[in-house]
Design a protein around this motif. Sequence first.
Motif, PDB file in Angstrom:
ATOM      1  N   ASP A 241     -61.070 -59.772  20.795  1.00 14.62           N
ATOM      2  CA  ASP A 241     -60.272 -58.703  20.847  1.00 14.62           C
ATOM      3  C   ASP A 241     -59.994 -57.691  20.137  1.00 14.62           C
ATOM      4  O   ASP A 241     -59.174 -56.669  20.197  1.00 14.62           O
ATOM      5  N   TYR A 242     -59.879 -58.313  18.890  1.00 18.84           N
ATOM      6  CA  TYR A 242     -59.459 -57.384  17.788  1.00 18.84           C
ATOM      7  C   TYR A 242     -60.146 -56.314  17.218  1.00 18.84           C
ATOM      8  O   TYR A 242     -60.077 -55.559  16.400  1.00 18.84           O
ATOM      9  N   GLY A 243     -61.540 -56.259  17.794  1.00 20.02           N
ATOM     10  CA  GLY A 243     -62.815 -55.266  17.537  1.00 20.02           C
ATOM     11  C   GLY A 243     -63.463 -56.005  16.179  1.00 20.02           C
ATOM     12  O   GLY A 243     -62.916 -56.941  15.648  1.00 20.02           O
ATOM     13  N   TRP A 244     -64.848 -55.778  16.296  1.00 19.82           N
ATOM     14  CA  TRP A 244     -65.749 -56.468  15.223  1.00 19.82           C
ATOM     15  C   TRP A 244     -66.902 -55.297  15.002  1.00 19.82           C
ATOM     16  O   TRP A 244     -66.963 -54.492  15.871  1.00 19.82           O
ATOM     17  N   GLU A 245     -67.416 -55.539  14.186  1.00 23.31           N
ATOM     18  CA  GLU A 245     -68.759 -54.792  13.707  1.00 23.31           C
ATOM     19  C   GLU A 245     -69.863 -55.641  13.217  1.00 23.31           C
ATOM     20  O   GLU A 245     -69.576 -56.846  12.506  1.00 23.31           O
ATOM     21  N   ARG A 246     -71.164 -55.503  13.796  1.00 23.13           N
ATOM     22  CA  ARG A 246     -72.484 -56.347  13.363  1.00 23.13           C
ATOM     23  C   ARG A 246     -73.105 -55.336  12.277  1.00 23.13           C
ATOM     24  O   ARG A 246     -73.315 -54.208  12.523  1.00 23.13           O
TER      25      ARG A 246
END
Length: 205
Positions: A45-50
């Motif tokens: 829920d904190y945000g992420w990138e692939r």
Amino acid sequence: MLKRLTIILLLTLIPGLVWGQYVYRWVDENGEVHHGNSVPPEYRDYGWERIGPNGVVLERRERALTPEEREVVLAERRRQAEIEAERRNQETRDRLLLTAYRTEQDLLDAMELQVASVDSRRATMQTSLDLANERFEALVRRAAQVVRDGGNVNAQLNQNIEQARGEIADLRASMSGLAQEEREIREHFMAELERYRELTGNAAG
């Protein structure tokens, strides 16, 4: 021969398999950046990138909004929707304004026509007020004469006096309402005239 081709094919594919891997990058609750082959559930829920092997971001998930932040976003959307609705309404009003009046004088004539209608009603109302005043004064004189003659003013005469008094009060309130109506008409048309001049390029000053 077949075995040799298989080995060559595997050697060809292995670099692609290695370099074809990607990593995830995420931020924890303290704002620190982490990398790994998956995002821990507690940090999704904190945000992420692939990120792909060439460093290009292939997928991005923004941080989930808190209830307070979602309310702020919704409030801003509502505000923008209201602004857009008002803009469309103004466009419609402008179009109707230019359609209704060919010149500024047409607009002023329309104002005076409405004011004349108010004046006509005011004159009729003034006549009714004058008659009500005369009736009230006559009733009061009659009651005073009864008292001077030593009698008592009966209930019917008292009732007639109060009715006349109430009628006068109502008519005066209506006259005041007409004065307010005239002011509103003039204010409305003056605002329309200013807008008309803006639209036609004839704004003063």
